[in-house]
Scaffold this active site. Structure first.
Site, PDB file in Angstrom:
ATOM      1  N   SER A  68       0.869  -1.176   0.000  1.00  8.28           N
ATOM      2  CA  SER A  68       0.000   0.000   0.000  1.00  8.28           C
ATOM      3  C   SER A  68       0.901   1.220   0.000  1.00  8.28           C
ATOM      4  CB  SER A  68      -0.855   0.024   1.273  1.00  8.28           C
ATOM      5  OG  SER A  68      -1.453   1.305   1.441  1.00  8.28           O
TER       6      SER A  68
ATOM      7  N   TYR B 273      -1.457  -0.984  10.278  1.00 15.07           N
ATOM      8  CA  TYR B 273      -1.603  -1.215   8.842  1.00 15.07           C
ATOM      9  C   TYR B 273      -0.343  -0.762   8.102  1.00 15.07           C
ATOM     10  CZ  TYR B 273      -3.743  -1.060   4.169  1.00 15.07           C
ATOM     11  OH  TYR B 273      -4.031  -1.262   2.841  1.00 15.07           O
TER      12      TYR B 273
HETATM   13  N1  LIG Z   1      -8.688  -0.407  -1.300  1.00  7.36           N
HETATM   14  C1  LIG Z   1      -7.628   0.348  -1.047  1.00  7.36           C
HETATM   15  O1  LIG Z   1      -7.741   1.596  -0.987  1.00  7.36           O
HETATM   16  C2  LIG Z   1      -6.281  -0.286  -0.840  1.00  7.36           C
HETATM   17  C3  LIG Z   1      -5.160   0.550  -0.860  1.00  7.36           C
HETATM   18  C4  LIG Z   1      -3.903  -0.004  -0.684  1.00  7.36           C
HETATM   19  C5  LIG Z   1      -3.768  -1.367  -0.491  1.00  7.36           C
HETATM   20  N2  LIG Z   1      -4.870  -2.161  -0.462  1.00  7.36           N
HETATM   21  C6  LIG Z   1      -4.659  -3.585  -0.216  1.00  7.36           C
HETATM   22  O2  LIG Z   1      -5.314  -4.340  -1.206  1.00  7.36           O
HETATM   23  C7  LIG Z   1      -5.611  -5.641  -0.682  1.00  7.36           C
HETATM   24  C8  LIG Z   1      -7.044  -5.995  -1.066  1.00  7.36           C
HETATM   25  O3  LIG Z   1      -7.914  -5.101  -0.415  1.00  7.36           O
HETATM   26  P1  LIG Z   1      -9.269  -4.559  -1.056  1.00  7.36           P
HETATM   27  O4  LIG Z   1      -9.176  -3.097  -1.083  1.00  7.36           O
HETATM   28  O5  LIG Z   1      -9.604  -5.305  -2.277  1.00  7.36           O
HETATM   29  O6  LIG Z   1     -10.261  -4.895   0.152  1.00  7.36           O
HETATM   30  P2  LIG Z   1     -11.473  -5.914   0.320  1.00  7.36           P
HETATM   31  O7  LIG Z   1     -12.442  -5.718  -0.767  1.00  7.36           O
HETATM   32  O8  LIG Z   1     -11.917  -5.769   1.729  1.00  7.36           O
HETATM   33  O9  LIG Z   1     -10.763  -7.325   0.127  1.00  7.36           O
HETATM   34  C9  LIG Z   1      -9.950  -7.898   1.093  1.00  7.36           C
HETATM   35  C10 LIG Z   1      -9.778  -9.357   0.737  1.00  7.36           C
HETATM   36  O10 LIG Z   1      -8.870  -9.950   1.671  1.00  7.36           O
HETATM   37  C11 LIG Z   1      -9.425 -11.174   2.123  1.00  7.36           C
HETATM   38  N3  LIG Z   1      -8.958 -11.508   3.450  1.00  7.36           N
HETATM   39  C12 LIG Z   1      -8.935 -10.731   4.558  1.00  7.36           C
HETATM   40  N4  LIG Z   1      -8.435 -11.415   5.591  1.00  7.36           N
HETATM   41  C13 LIG Z   1      -8.113 -12.662   5.124  1.00  7.36           C
HETATM   42  C14 LIG Z   1      -7.569 -13.819   5.711  1.00  7.36           C
HETATM   43  N5  LIG Z   1      -7.232 -13.866   7.010  1.00  7.36           N
HETATM   44  N6  LIG Z   1      -7.374 -14.915   4.938  1.00  7.36           N
HETATM   45  C15 LIG Z   1      -7.719 -14.892   3.616  1.00  7.36           C
HETATM   46  N7  LIG Z   1      -8.238 -13.820   3.017  1.00  7.36           N
HETATM   47  C16 LIG Z   1      -8.446 -12.722   3.764  1.00  7.36           C
HETATM   48  C17 LIG Z   1     -10.930 -10.958   2.076  1.00  7.36           C
HETATM   49  O11 LIG Z   1     -11.572 -12.199   1.906  1.00  7.36           O
HETATM   50  P3  LIG Z   1     -12.472 -12.976   2.989  1.00  7.36           P
HETATM   51  O12 LIG Z   1     -13.276 -11.958   3.730  1.00  7.36           O
HETATM   52  O13 LIG Z   1     -13.254 -13.925   2.142  1.00  7.36           O
HETATM   53  O14 LIG Z   1     -11.483 -13.697   3.840  1.00  7.36           O
HETATM   54  C18 LIG Z   1     -11.085 -10.126   0.804  1.00  7.36           C
HETATM   55  O15 LIG Z   1     -11.183 -10.970  -0.316  1.00  7.36           O
HETATM   56  C19 LIG Z   1      -5.344  -5.563   0.815  1.00  7.36           C
HETATM   57  O16 LIG Z   1      -4.115  -6.159   1.111  1.00  7.36           O
HETATM   58  C20 LIG Z   1      -5.279  -4.064   1.075  1.00  7.36           C
HETATM   59  O17 LIG Z   1      -4.484  -3.756   2.187  1.00  7.36           O
HETATM   60  C21 LIG Z   1      -6.121  -1.648  -0.641  1.00  7.36           C
END
Ligand SMILES: NC(=O)c1ccc[n+]([C@@H]2O[C@H](COP(=O)([O-])OP(=O)(O)OC[C@H]3O[C@@H](n4cnc5c(N)ncnc54)[C@H](OP(=O)(O)O)[C@@H]3O)[C@@H](O)[C@H]2O)c1
Length: 239
Positions: A135, A150
């Site tokens: 991130s 985070y």
């Molecule tokens: N959206 C942003 O602004 C942003 C910015 C920078 C980085 N990111 C990074 O991008 C990645 C994806 O996030 P997103 O924005 O797409 O959020 P999201 O829609 O909330 O997706 C998060 C995913 O992670 C999975 N997950 C969480 N805990 C888990 C665990 N213990 N074991 C297996 N799977 C797990 C969830 O699946 P389940 O609930 O099915 O387990 C879900 O599929 C993350 O690493 C986040 O930090 C996001």
């Protein structure tokens, strides 16, 4: 004949992981979708003719079983996208429950380590590639807000990626790290993404597809000379 590539996408039940699983599948890659939400995982897997494996990436036994099941079903692993992550509420450190700190580190960092640990021997065999999702919160020059756990977990993912890239290049494995900015996914919770748009030089928050397309490039042969890169995908917001 083009051999089908096999990709594991963790956190594929939502947001960036879901979009990436779909993008890779559209390109002819067979995708193993990993997450904890069985219903969502099965539904997306069906849509893209992939496989869903229920697995908590912070649980070593779950990860071991997930890799074994992948190999049992598909025989190899070419691509690993370590994407699963959580962003718990930001707060001053004296108020932060230790459980929140541990959960952030266990899922965002240890999860990335565990899946890499068990997938790596198979990725080496295929001279494959790993993409870690950090991130902009983990970038050294960007200390915004109070997301202590985070940001620390994501900074560690960046350094973990650097070390893997340096050490595994000679085994033919490329490792790159992406740093999304503000991407409209459920991880934002009740934060209104539109409020952030004015801070973004490109004038909008990102979509999961904006990130998925960069991942698709990084795992492709067009990126075959890239390893150890840390790539902000943020419309310039971290500048
Ligand atoms: N959206 C942003 O602004 C942003 C910015 C920078 C980085 N990111 C990074 O991008 C990645 C994806 O996030 P997103 O924005 O797409 O959020 P999201 O829609 O909330 O997706 C998060 C995913 O992670 C999975 N997950 C969480 N805990 C888990 C665990 N213990 N074991 C297996 N799977 C797990 C969830 O699946 P389940 O609930 O099915 O387990 C879900 O599929 C993350 O690493 C986040 O930090 C996001």
């Amino acid at each position: 004949m083009l051999k089908t590539k096999i990709a594991i996408v963790t956190g594929a039940t939502s947001g960036i992981g879901e979009a990436t699983a779909k993008e890779l599948a559209q390109n002819g890659t067979k995708v193993v979708l990993v997450g904890r939400n069985f219903e969502k995982g099965e539904k997306i897997a069906k849509e893209i003719d992939g496989f869903f494996i229920k697995c908590d990436v912070s649980n070593e036994n779950d990860v071991k079983n997930m890799i074994n099941e992948t190999i049992g079903k598909l025989g190899k692993i070419d691509i690993l996208f370590n994407n699963a992550g959580v962003m718990l509420p930001s707060m001053e450190i004296e108020r932060m429950p230790v459980e929140d700190w541990e959960k952030s580190i266990n899922i965002n960092l240890t999860g990335c380590f565990l899946v890499s640990k068990y997938a790596k021997p198979y990725i080496v065999k295929e001279k494959g590639t790993i993409i870690n999702n950090a991130s902009i919160a983990g970038l050294q020059h960007y200390a915004a807000g109070r997301s202590y756990a985070y940001s620390a977990s994501k900074a560690a993912v960046i350094q973990f990626s650097h070390q893997m890239a340096k050490n595994y290049g000679e085994e033919g494995v490329r490792v790159n790290c992406i740093c999304p900015g503000i991407i409209e996914t459920p991880i934002l919770g009740d934060r209104d993404p539109k409020i952030y748009a004015q801070r973004v030089p490109l004038g909008r928050v990102g979509t999961p597809e904006d990130v998925a397309k960069v991942v698709k490039f990084l795992v492709s042969d067009d990126a075959k000379y890239l390893t150890g890169c840390v790539i902000p995908i943020d419309g310039g917001v971290s500048l």
